[in-house]
Design an enzyme around this catalytic site. Structure first.
Site, mmCIF file in Angstrom:
data_model
loop_
_atom_site.group_PDB
_atom_site.id
_atom_site.type_symbol
_atom_site.label_atom_id
_atom_site.label_comp_id
_atom_site.label_asym_id
_atom_site.label_seq_id
_atom_site.Cartn_x
_atom_site.Cartn_y
_atom_site.Cartn_z
ATOM 1 N N MET A 140 0.832 -1.222 0.000
ATOM 2 C CA MET A 140 0.000 0.000 0.000
ATOM 3 C C MET A 140 0.863 1.267 0.000
ATOM 4 S SD MET A 140 -2.623 -1.484 2.842
ATOM 5 C CE MET A 140 -1.249 -2.249 3.735
ATOM 6 N N GLN A 166 -11.059 3.053 0.178
ATOM 7 C CA GLN A 166 -10.638 4.258 0.890
ATOM 8 C C GLN A 166 -11.447 5.463 0.411
ATOM 9 O OE1 GLN A 166 -6.459 4.365 -0.153
ATOM 10 N NE2 GLN A 166 -5.837 3.599 1.846
ATOM 11 N N THR A 194 2.157 1.413 6.069
ATOM 12 C CA THR A 194 1.393 2.505 5.482
ATOM 13 C C THR A 194 0.931 3.401 6.612
ATOM 14 O OG1 THR A 194 -0.788 3.024 4.530
ATOM 15 C CG2 THR A 194 -0.523 0.854 5.477
ATOM 16 N N ASN A 195 0.857 4.689 6.363
ATOM 17 C CA ASN A 195 0.314 5.608 7.368
ATOM 18 C C ASN A 195 -1.204 5.611 7.358
ATOM 19 O OD1 ASN A 195 2.557 7.568 8.681
ATOM 20 N ND2 ASN A 195 3.178 7.052 6.603
ATOM 21 N N THR A 196 -1.774 5.780 6.164
ATOM 22 C CA THR A 196 -3.223 5.953 6.048
ATOM 23 C C THR A 196 -4.004 4.805 6.653
ATOM 24 O OG1 THR A 196 -3.039 7.318 4.054
ATOM 25 C CG2 THR A 196 -5.135 6.190 4.420
ATOM 26 N N CYS A 212 3.183 9.879 4.824
ATOM 27 C CA CYS A 212 2.801 8.901 3.813
ATOM 28 C C CYS A 212 4.081 8.190 3.424
ATOM 29 C CB CYS A 212 2.153 9.572 2.603
ATOM 30 S SG CYS A 212 1.870 8.440 1.227
ATOM 31 N N THR A 213 4.057 6.877 3.370
ATOM 32 C CA THR A 213 5.300 6.135 3.171
ATOM 33 C C THR A 213 5.903 6.322 1.781
ATOM 34 O OG1 THR A 213 3.965 4.158 2.663
ATOM 35 C CG2 THR A 213 4.793 4.399 4.919
ATOM 36 N N GLU A 214 5.128 6.914 0.849
ATOM 37 C CA GLU A 214 5.671 7.172 -0.486
ATOM 38 C C GLU A 214 6.388 8.521 -0.605
ATOM 39 O OE1 GLU A 214 3.214 3.834 -0.936
ATOM 40 O OE2 GLU A 214 2.504 5.789 -0.264
#
Length: 229
Positions: free
Chosen positions: A10, A52, A83-85, A196-198
């Site tokens: 994710m 989501q 993932t953060n979200t 956000c991990t991205e």
């Protein structure tokens, strides 16, 4: 060494960063040919993303609790949700298993407290920036959280889903992020949480003098500390 259970996918773009960081940090601490004991359950993000945006968090929780249970059955000692979200459904995951979940916001708060940071800007998906599940978790640690304007939040969110999750790195998007970060610093933010991990695929500390807190790296380090404790 304990076995780390990672729920990834994710997106997989940032999950591979988790895998690299965790193994690098284990080798740094143990030396030689050491690497992490790790079990990865990578979900299909194409199943989760529409849920989501439809606000069907129960649906996302069902997918991730099944992943967590599979990791527990496979022998994981604790879980890292990469993932953060999706920490939005962390409580549901915790109720579904008998092993700990290392919460990314707790690890981030510890890093902020260690540096004496009391006010931070938060960048991430609109879900993370606008809803309470993440911001409140940081505020529970005594940290004041500020977010960009509505238009800026839309831009940050758009770049994450339409570019970073697809592996696209665009110079104009990087410039937009850095402009937002500079503005938040001018409004009093002492640091910026890359929530956000991205995002760390797009910007890093070399791009700005403002202190950045990369939640992917922080979370990975916390996982290694727990595994080796």
């Amino acid at each position: 060494m304990k076995t780390i259970g990672v729920i990834g996918g994710m997106s997989w773009e940032s999950t591979q960063t988790y895998y690299r960081l965790i193994n690098q940090k284990v080798r740094e601490q143990l030396g030689g040919l050491h690497s992490a004991k790790l079990i990865l359950y990578s979900v299909d993000f194409a199943e989760i993303e529409p849920l989501q945006h439809a606000g069907d968090w129960d649906g996302t929780a069902e997918i991730l609790t099944e992943a967590a249970q599979a990791l527990e059955t496979a022998g994981a000692d604790f879980i890292v949700l990469a993932t953060n979200t999706m920490h939005k459904v962390a409580p549901e995951i915790e109720l579904a298993v008998n092993i700990p979940l290392l919460h990314i916001a707790d690890a981030t708060a510890e890093a902020l407290q260690a540096d004496g940071i009391t006010t931070v800007a938060l960048l991430g998906t609109k879900f993370t920036m606008e809803q309470d599940f993440y911001r409140q978790r940081l505020e529970d640690h005594g940290i004041c959280v500020v977010v960009p304007s509505s238009a800026q939040r839309n831009r940050v969110h758009e770049i994450i889903f339409n570019e970073l999750c697809l592996g696209k790195i665009e110079a104009n998007s990087k410039a937009d992020y850095l402009e937002i970060i500079q503005e938040m610093a001018e409004f009093g933010a002492e640091g910026v949480v890359l929530g956000c991990t991205e995002i760390s695929l797009l910007i890093n500390q070399l791009d700005t003098t403002i202190k950045l807190y990369d939640t992917t790296e922080i979370h990975a380090a916390r996982a290694v500390a727990s595994a080796l404790k």
